[in-house]
Design an enzyme around this catalytic site. Sequence first.
Site, short mmCIF file in Angstrom:
data_model
loop_
_atom_site.label_atom_id
_atom_site.label_comp_id
_atom_site.label_asym_id
_atom_site.label_seq_id
_atom_site.Cartn_x
_atom_site.Cartn_y
_atom_site.Cartn_z
N LEU A 140 73.84 58.03 -61.65
CA LEU A 140 72.89 57.04 -61.57
C LEU A 140 73.46 55.20 -62.20
O LEU A 140 73.07 55.55 -63.74
CB LEU A 140 71.44 57.96 -61.68
CG LEU A 140 70.73 58.56 -60.49
CD1 LEU A 140 70.12 59.43 -60.98
CD2 LEU A 140 71.68 58.06 -58.81
N ASP A 141 72.36 54.60 -62.12
CA ASP A 141 71.72 52.51 -62.93
C ASP A 141 71.33 53.79 -64.02
O ASP A 141 70.39 54.36 -63.84
CB ASP A 141 71.61 52.70 -62.33
CG ASP A 141 72.30 51.63 -61.15
OD1 ASP A 141 73.33 51.52 -61.47
OD2 ASP A 141 71.74 50.56 -60.49
N ARG A 142 71.12 53.34 -65.13
CA ARG A 142 70.23 53.51 -66.23
C ARG A 142 68.55 53.18 -66.08
O ARG A 142 68.10 54.38 -66.84
CB ARG A 142 71.20 52.35 -67.46
CG ARG A 142 70.13 52.70 -69.01
CD ARG A 142 70.51 51.90 -70.02
NE ARG A 142 70.06 51.98 -71.37
CZ ARG A 142 69.45 51.54 -72.31
NH1 ARG A 142 70.57 50.65 -72.28
NH2 ARG A 142 69.50 52.22 -72.99
N ARG A 242 70.19 48.87 -53.89
CA ARG A 242 68.89 47.69 -54.59
C ARG A 242 69.77 46.53 -53.05
O ARG A 242 68.80 45.67 -53.88
CB ARG A 242 69.52 47.57 -55.67
CG ARG A 242 68.67 48.89 -57.02
CD ARG A 242 69.54 48.92 -58.36
NE ARG A 242 69.32 47.39 -59.52
CZ ARG A 242 69.73 47.48 -60.38
NH1 ARG A 242 70.22 48.18 -60.79
NH2 ARG A 242 69.68 46.46 -60.97
#
Length: 313
Positions: A140-142, A242
């Site tokens: 997962l993105d930060r 996104r």
Amino acid sequence: MTQPTARIIEVAAADEGQRIDNYLLTQLKGVPKSRIYRILRTGEVRVNSGRIKPTYRIKAGDAIRIPPIRVSEEEAPARPGDWVLERVNASILYEDKGLLVVNKPAGLAVHGGSGLSYGLIEALRALRPEAPFLELGHRLDRDTSGCIVIAKKRSVLRAFHELLREGGSDKRYLALLKGRWRGGERRVEAPLLKNVTQSGERMVKVAPEGKPALTIFRPLTVFKDATLVEAELITGRTHQVRVHAAHIGHPIAGDDKYGDEAFNKRMAEVGLKRLFLHASALSFTLPESGQVVSVSAPLGDELRGVLDRLEAE
């Protein structure tokens, strides 16, 4: 300092199928990722006395020659602070003999590197020093919070990766998008191409030559100038939700890479301090055991507060 010596490692049956680069990352704790890729590119790593690419998948019985590498204490992974460990421990949603599912906090990277001394996986290894194997099942993105799988066995990791390749997992996200949504469910099928800029920043764009990607958006709540949606990932490409959201003109609130600056400023005024993207639910069935795992993670207080203020408006 660790004295550098060349060594030969024989691949165990349980490790078969991994990419050589990922295998070396687990074998060479404390060695920077850039150094590992360099010794692969230059041919210093040999498999059965031959050169291989970083994408090579190891086989049981392979003899891997690892060149002399000096590892300083400064390069060893830093131990996360107690408050981080407490937060991660409190975020464990599900655990059995083969895996963990964690509600990853926003702002915590999944692993150290690129200037970060630690991430989620380092925190879990510090919490479970007795565990012989802990590896990320996916990423997962930060700035994204929510459900993430950590494998406790190599066999479970392989099985989960097989599920991901075949689309055998159900992944749902909650996202707050710009604008008032019109209509109902929308399928966004747009290929995604990953690039790295000169500054080293990872960017993804819709491009015909990209990898196939499909996201299904379902509106949940329509506000004055924003919409809360559920996003179902049929594929799992980097930055998929996104980029697809921005592609259809509804970028995610707080997205400083693909988003809308004016909308982000407006959302900051109602208390949003991060990307409004949360991996809210994850379910899958492990192929060999038939074990069913189904986990959900509620929105955190910060994101819930943003929705409450939008509702009040």
